[in-house]
Write a protein that holds these residues in place. Structure first.
Motif, PDB file in Angstrom:
ATOM      1  N   THR A 183     -16.528  -2.531 -34.936  1.00 56.24           N
ATOM      2  CA  THR A 183     -17.667  -2.606 -34.783  1.00 56.24           C
ATOM      3  C   THR A 183     -18.289  -1.383 -33.967  1.00 56.24           C
ATOM      4  OG1 THR A 183     -17.662  -4.933 -34.730  1.00 56.24           O
ATOM      5  CG2 THR A 183     -19.559  -3.942 -33.857  1.00 56.24           C
ATOM      6  N   SER A 184     -19.342  -0.694 -34.551  1.00 52.73           N
ATOM      7  CA  SER A 184     -19.635   0.536 -33.864  1.00 52.73           C
ATOM      8  C   SER A 184     -21.295   0.724 -33.914  1.00 52.73           C
ATOM      9  CB  SER A 184     -19.135   1.733 -34.760  1.00 52.73           C
ATOM     10  OG  SER A 184     -19.744   2.985 -34.378  1.00 52.73           O
ATOM     11  N   ASN A 185     -21.872   1.173 -32.865  1.00 55.43           N
ATOM     12  CA  ASN A 185     -23.340   1.523 -33.185  1.00 55.43           C
ATOM     13  C   ASN A 185     -23.177   3.205 -33.148  1.00 55.43           C
ATOM     14  OD1 ASN A 185     -23.171  -1.111 -32.187  1.00 55.43           O
ATOM     15  ND2 ASN A 185     -24.325  -0.711 -30.338  1.00 55.43           N
ATOM     16  N   LEU A 186     -23.486   3.685 -34.519  1.00 52.19           N
ATOM     17  CA  LEU A 186     -23.205   4.928 -34.753  1.00 52.19           C
ATOM     18  C   LEU A 186     -24.732   5.740 -34.673  1.00 52.19           C
ATOM     19  CD1 LEU A 186     -21.302   6.949 -36.091  1.00 52.19           C
ATOM     20  CD2 LEU A 186     -22.045   6.212 -38.206  1.00 52.19           C
ATOM     21  N   LEU A 187     -24.609   6.841 -34.091  1.00 56.95           N
ATOM     22  CA  LEU A 187     -25.435   7.927 -34.087  1.00 56.95           C
ATOM     23  C   LEU A 187     -25.305   8.971 -34.628  1.00 56.95           C
ATOM     24  CD1 LEU A 187     -26.225   7.786 -30.145  1.00 56.95           C
ATOM     25  CD2 LEU A 187     -27.261   6.529 -31.861  1.00 56.95           C
ATOM     26  N   ILE A 188     -26.123   9.462 -35.581  1.00 56.93           N
ATOM     27  CA  ILE A 188     -25.753  10.738 -36.695  1.00 56.93           C
ATOM     28  C   ILE A 188     -26.758  11.786 -36.254  1.00 56.93           C
ATOM     29  CG2 ILE A 188     -25.385  11.464 -38.824  1.00 56.93           C
ATOM     30  CD1 ILE A 188     -24.887   8.746 -39.766  1.00 56.93           C
ATOM     31  N   GLU A 189     -26.550  12.960 -35.892  1.00 58.14           N
ATOM     32  CA  GLU A 189     -27.534  13.938 -35.588  1.00 58.14           C
ATOM     33  C   GLU A 189     -28.079  14.582 -36.816  1.00 58.14           C
ATOM     34  OE1 GLU A 189     -28.629  14.618 -32.613  1.00 58.14           O
ATOM     35  OE2 GLU A 189     -27.229  13.309 -31.573  1.00 58.14           O
ATOM     36  N   PRO A 190     -29.324  14.983 -36.634  1.00 58.81           N
ATOM     37  CA  PRO A 190     -30.119  15.688 -37.868  1.00 58.81           C
ATOM     38  C   PRO A 190     -29.029  16.531 -38.664  1.00 58.81           C
ATOM     39  CG  PRO A 190     -31.516  15.673 -36.053  1.00 58.81           C
ATOM     40  CD  PRO A 190     -30.123  15.017 -35.417  1.00 58.81           C
ATOM     41  N   GLY A 191     -29.184  16.559 -39.880  1.00 60.81           N
ATOM     42  CA  GLY A 191     -28.234  17.456 -40.581  1.00 60.81           C
ATOM     43  C   GLY A 191     -26.750  17.510 -40.783  1.00 60.81           C
ATOM     44  N   LYS A 192     -26.339  16.295 -40.106  1.00 57.94           N
ATOM     45  CA  LYS A 192     -24.955  16.046 -39.849  1.00 57.94           C
ATOM     46  C   LYS A 192     -24.533  14.678 -41.094  1.00 57.94           C
ATOM     47  CE  LYS A 192     -23.744  18.906 -36.622  1.00 57.94           C
ATOM     48  NZ  LYS A 192     -22.718  19.610 -36.551  1.00 57.94           N
ATOM     49  N   GLN A 193     -23.329  14.767 -41.125  1.00 60.44           N
ATOM     50  CA  GLN A 193     -22.896  13.551 -41.778  1.00 60.44           C
ATOM     51  C   GLN A 193     -21.642  12.963 -41.217  1.00 60.44           C
ATOM     52  OE1 GLN A 193     -22.159  15.192 -45.711  1.00 60.44           O
ATOM     53  NE2 GLN A 193     -20.019  15.902 -45.482  1.00 60.44           N
ATOM     54  N   PHE A 194     -21.511  11.691 -40.945  1.00 60.48           N
ATOM     55  CA  PHE A 194     -20.344  11.080 -40.413  1.00 60.48           C
ATOM     56  C   PHE A 194     -19.057  10.874 -41.420  1.00 60.48           C
ATOM     57  CE2 PHE A 194     -18.264   7.259 -39.014  1.00 60.48           C
ATOM     58  CZ  PHE A 194     -17.680   7.757 -37.585  1.00 60.48           C
ATOM     59  N   VAL A 195     -18.000  11.046 -41.176  1.00 61.99           N
ATOM     60  CA  VAL A 195     -16.937  10.852 -42.180  1.00 61.99           C
ATOM     61  C   VAL A 195     -16.228   9.846 -41.592  1.00 61.99           C
ATOM     62  CG1 VAL A 195     -15.083  12.297 -43.199  1.00 61.99           C
ATOM     63  CG2 VAL A 195     -17.135  13.418 -42.603  1.00 61.99           C
ATOM     64  N   LEU A 196     -15.804   9.014 -42.332  1.00 63.88           N
ATOM     65  CA  LEU A 196     -14.863   7.852 -42.012  1.00 63.88           C
ATOM     66  C   LEU A 196     -13.807   7.588 -43.258  1.00 63.88           C
ATOM     67  CD1 LEU A 196     -14.675   5.224 -40.502  1.00 63.88           C
ATOM     68  CD2 LEU A 196     -16.333   4.229 -41.858  1.00 63.88           C
ATOM     69  N   GLY A 197     -12.515   7.484 -42.797  1.00 63.08           N
ATOM     70  CA  GLY A 197     -11.434   7.345 -43.687  1.00 63.08           C
ATOM     71  C   GLY A 197     -10.830   8.513 -44.308  1.00 63.08           C
ATOM     72  N   GLY A 198     -10.194   8.285 -45.361  1.00 58.61           N
ATOM     73  CA  GLY A 198      -9.681   9.489 -46.232  1.00 58.61           C
ATOM     74  C   GLY A 198      -8.128   9.202 -46.093  1.00 58.61           C
ATOM     75  N   GLY A 199      -7.218   9.131 -47.100  1.00 58.55           N
ATOM     76  CA  GLY A 199      -6.082   8.796 -46.982  1.00 58.55           C
ATOM     77  C   GLY A 199      -5.288   7.558 -46.942  1.00 58.55           C
ATOM     78  N   GLN A 200      -6.278   6.631 -46.356  1.00 60.54           N
ATOM     79  CA  GLN A 200      -5.530   5.370 -45.868  1.00 60.54           C
ATOM     80  C   GLN A 200      -4.934   4.634 -47.168  1.00 60.54           C
ATOM     81  OE1 GLN A 200      -8.975   6.026 -45.603  1.00 60.54           O
ATOM     82  NE2 GLN A 200      -9.705   4.797 -47.157  1.00 60.54           N
ATOM     83  N   LEU A 201      -4.119   3.667 -46.896  1.00 61.16           N
ATOM     84  CA  LEU A 201      -3.386   2.907 -47.958  1.00 61.16           C
ATOM     85  C   LEU A 201      -4.255   1.948 -48.826  1.00 61.16           C
ATOM     86  CD1 LEU A 201       0.143   2.763 -46.451  1.00 61.16           C
ATOM     87  CD2 LEU A 201      -0.664   4.355 -48.267  1.00 61.16           C
ATOM     88  N   GLY A 202      -5.257   1.490 -48.032  1.00 56.71           N
ATOM     89  CA  GLY A 202      -5.788   0.300 -48.399  1.00 56.71           C
ATOM     90  C   GLY A 202      -7.357   0.593 -48.567  1.00 56.71           C
TER      91      GLY A 202
END
Length: 128
Positions: free
Chosen positions: A30-49
């Motif tokens: 569970t996350s309360n995510l903040l993303i600054e202007p002009g940015k992207q949050f990157v989640l995952g990549g390469g996980q098996l499932g």
């Protein structure tokens, strides 16, 4: 012939560790995510499932969700307007991209389940 049986305390400890592992996988992140202007949050990549993201845009600006599959390319999933909720599924090995194209900070509450052994970082918008 002698049979080895683990002690009661070893059995209880093993069961407790297994229960903790199963609970952690079931509960997810569970996350309360903040993303600054002009940015992207990157989640995952390469996980098996694969993994699932339940998102609620609690900020004042829209947030775009995209998927970057393991084999390359990028696909738009959806855009959540302020106050909107959505559930998105991502394939094994894929990366979820949460983009903030606005000039204000974005705020998104996330619940992530499935294969939660995910890397997390920020990068400039548009990076493939």
């Amino acid at each position: 012939m002698r049979t080895f049986l683990p002690s009661r305390s070893a059995t209880v400890a093993t069961f407790a560790a297994l229960l903790l592992l199963v609970t952690a996988c079931w509960a997810g992140i569970t996350s309360n995510l903040l993303i600054e202007p002009g940015k992207q949050f990157v989640l995952g990549g390469g996980q098996l499932g694969g993994f699932k993201v339940e998102a609620h845009n609690v900020g004042k600006v829209p947030v775009e969700f995209k998927e970057r599959p393991r084999g390359g390319g990028i696909f738009g999933k959806t855009t959540l307007a302020p106050g909107e909720r959505g559930t998105l599924r991502f394939m094994a090995g894929s990366t979820a991209l949460l983009l903030n194209p606005s000039d204000q900070q974005a705020k998104v509450d996330l619940k992530i389940t499935g294969d939660t052994r995910l890397s997390m970082t920020y990068e400039p918008n548009g990076k493939l």
